[in-house]
Write an enzyme that holds these catalytic residues in place. Structure first.
Site, mmCIF file in Angstrom:
data_model
loop_
_atom_site.group_PDB
_atom_site.id
_atom_site.type_symbol
_atom_site.label_atom_id
_atom_site.label_comp_id
_atom_site.label_asym_id
_atom_site.label_seq_id
_atom_site.Cartn_x
_atom_site.Cartn_y
_atom_site.Cartn_z
ATOM 1 N N SER A 168 -13.606 59.427 -37.247
ATOM 2 C CA SER A 168 -13.342 58.765 -37.755
ATOM 3 C C SER A 168 -11.678 59.098 -38.570
ATOM 4 O O SER A 168 -10.885 58.710 -38.261
ATOM 5 C CB SER A 168 -13.808 58.908 -39.559
ATOM 6 N N THR A 169 -11.811 59.321 -39.910
ATOM 7 C CA THR A 169 -10.130 59.182 -40.348
ATOM 8 C C THR A 169 -9.735 60.036 -39.554
ATOM 9 O O THR A 169 -10.061 61.239 -39.411
ATOM 10 C CB THR A 169 -10.531 59.959 -41.869
ATOM 11 N N HIS A 180 -15.325 55.019 -36.147
ATOM 12 C CA HIS A 180 -14.781 53.726 -37.658
ATOM 13 C C HIS A 180 -14.170 53.352 -38.303
ATOM 14 O O HIS A 180 -13.149 53.619 -38.703
ATOM 15 C CB HIS A 180 -16.004 55.067 -39.267
ATOM 16 N N MET A 225 -14.164 62.198 -42.575
ATOM 17 C CA MET A 225 -14.912 62.533 -43.457
ATOM 18 C C MET A 225 -16.212 62.521 -43.200
ATOM 19 O O MET A 225 -16.734 61.470 -42.717
ATOM 20 C CB MET A 225 -14.173 62.041 -45.213
ATOM 21 N N ASP A 270 -21.457 62.000 -40.593
ATOM 22 C CA ASP A 270 -22.447 60.921 -40.164
ATOM 23 C C ASP A 270 -21.589 61.762 -38.038
ATOM 24 O O ASP A 270 -20.448 62.210 -37.710
ATOM 25 C CB ASP A 270 -21.123 59.552 -39.438
#
Length: 382
Positions: A169-170, A196, A289, A292
């Site tokens: 993600s991030t 994401h 973050m 998931d």
């Protein structure tokens, strides 16, 4: 009480310079300390106000966001969140800006000019908080020049040695570009990625990665076969699963409900890969973050597959790998700068693989010749 996060808003639109502070004001932990209409003003405000985080529009007159970001990263690096228009051109600029050091990005809604930012308010607030926590984290060196990858020739469609699923993600765009650019074209496994990312961005992201990496990389489509050396990125706003079919192992996309608040979700991919491939499945959780992918990684481990987490100290945000580590679902922790070589040495092209094949073929031929000679001599004696 902890200090509030000091934010500078940089946008050429007077409306945005009013609306963005207004939606951030709903969170008491954030304080907008100033606004700037272009990059030149932004640099002066940064020096004067010492913000913790900057939200940056890319399309501005006089000094655009790209040049502004370059100067921020060169003089006084601090967390920058790109908040710009969603377009094809804007998308490519976004990924280049991420490679230059921006922490994260958020696309402005199509109706932003009408003053409608409500749908993205919570996400922008969350990203600002994450960006503040990422201050001081060293981003991996990214491959910015698209011409750096070797030209790709046709390669045989071979079944993969392993099915490697990645949840991220991030901080993901930079981290993935860094890792994938280290993997050669003759990699023997396939890689499936859930990043994401909003709908519309994943196609551009896949194209950018394909331009600077030796592997074959594209946005996944239902029915895409899992092949050695192929990387498939789940489209934004879809889930990705795998199926073993008579014509070959393939990807299946779904419009199922969000899982863990995400679509795509790493958990959906991991559960599917674990169920279908068991011992030959590899699950990797990287920077991001939330949690998931943690339970899905546990499913891969329970099925006998290998599970890996990026080391927390090399993540922009360590929430996702940490969640899996705390649950005991991770077999091995690997730093970002060692992940590419780990994948190649364990699941990629074996060193001297062609020589081994050639030696085996020669051995088999010699063995056959010896047997024929022995048979001939035996027949003559009889």
């Amino acid at each position: 009480m902890s200090e509030r996060i000091r934010v500078l808003v940089v946008d050429d639109s007077a409306l945005m310079r009013k609306l963005i502070p207004a939606i951030l004001a709903r969170d008491s932990s954030i304080e907008v300390v100033g606004t700037a209409m272009d990059g030149a003003f932004a640099l002066k405000k940064i020096e004067e106000l010492k913000p913790d985080v900057v939200t940056l529009d890319l399309e501005m007159p006089r000094m655009d966001g790209m040049e502004t970001l370059r100067l921020i990263m060169r003089s006084a690096p601090l967390p920058v969140i790109l908040f710009s228009t969603h377009s094809k051109e804007g998308g490519y600029a976004t990924f280049k800006a991420l490679a230059m050091g921006a922490v994260d990005f958020l696309a402005k809604p199509k109706d932003a000019a009408a003053g409608r930012l409500e749908d993205i308010a919570d996400r922008l607030i969350a990203k600002i908080k994450v960006a503040k926590g990422a201050a001081g984290r060293k981003l991996p060196p990214a491959v910015i020049e698209e011409t750096s990858a070797p030209k790709k020739g046709a390669r045989p469609a071979l079944p993969p040695r392993r099915v490697i699923a990645i949840g991220i993600s991030t901080g993901g765009p930079n981290a993935l570009q860094f890792v994938l650019s280290q993997i050669p074209a003759d990699f023997l496994s396939t890689i499936l990625i859930v990043q994401h990312m909003p709908e519309g961005f994943t196609e551009m992201f896949a194209k950018r990665l394909d331009e600077c990496c030796a592997l074959e990389i594209h946005e996944a489509r239902s029915g895409d076969l899992l092949l050695a050396g192929r990387v498939l990125i789940c489209p934004g706003n879809r889930h990705m699963m795998v199926r073993r079919m008579p014509r070959g192992d393939m990807v299946v996309l779904s419009d199922g409900p969000p899982v863990n608040g995400h679509r795509p979700s790493a958990d959906v991919l991991f559960h599917s890969v674990g169920q279908e491939f068991g011992l030959t499945a590899v699950g990797i959780l990287m920077t991001g973050m939330g949690d998931d992918g943690a339970d899905g990684l546990g499913a891969i481990k329970a099925a006998g597959g290998m599970t890996i987490a990026q080391s927390e100290d090399t993540c922009v945000v360590s929430g996702m790998p940490r969640a899996a580590i705390l649950k005991g679902y991770v077999n091995k922790i690997v730093p970002l700068d060692g992940l590419g070589s780990y994948l190649v040495s364990n699941y990629g092209a074996e060193r001297g693989f062609p020589d081994k094949v050639e030696k085996n073929e020669k051995f088999e031929k010699n063995d056959k010749n010896e047997k024929m000679e022995k048979t001939s001599v035996s027949s003559q004696r009889s």
